[in-house]
Scaffold this motif. Sequence first.
Motif: not given
Length: 201
Positions: A176, A183-184, A180
């Motif tokens: 996870e 994805a930043l 994340l």
Amino acid sequence: MGDKRNYILGTKYGTRGDEFNVLEQFALGAGSGALKIVEAIAELGAGFVDYAADTNLVTYIEENFPKINVDDGVGKFTELLVQYGIPYMGATKIAGKLIGIKKLDQIRKGTGVSGVATKMGYYGGIGATVEPLVTTSRDQTLGQVFGLTTKPELAELTGRAKAAAVLGQKAAMGVEAAALGAALPVAGVAVKEGFIGATKV
């Protein structure tokens, strides 16, 4: 039983209430965050030992490692800041030494498809590496918090089965965090393009 002011580590009482001032909540939150880092690392090692030898070191750590039950806003924020913020900062510094400051600066300033892809790999890699090290089995993934996935019931498990569940939980946290982190850069590009598009209207 236990000290309601929670200065005895491991007590069941929390830190919410008028008996604690802001400085005390901050200090207890920082202490809890630091303890959870040590607990997480010990738990990771115990998980591998338990899985290999079918022992119960994870259970021993759960039952005996000192804890601070932080449940107030200031303390919880401080706990998270110490537990995750400091290790992530340390990881970026280590990455800078391994990769080289100039190369790291190029990664952070990279543009275009290749630049974004490199950033995704960099930040995703840090998340995947750091998160399993600093996350305890008591912590939850965002998916578990929002009810999208189910956290394993560790209290019902022992030995190798419990070790597998603990290591699986840490792996889920790492996956996870990697997602994340990756994805930043994409989110940054989307926000930037949206802002540019808005200014052209």
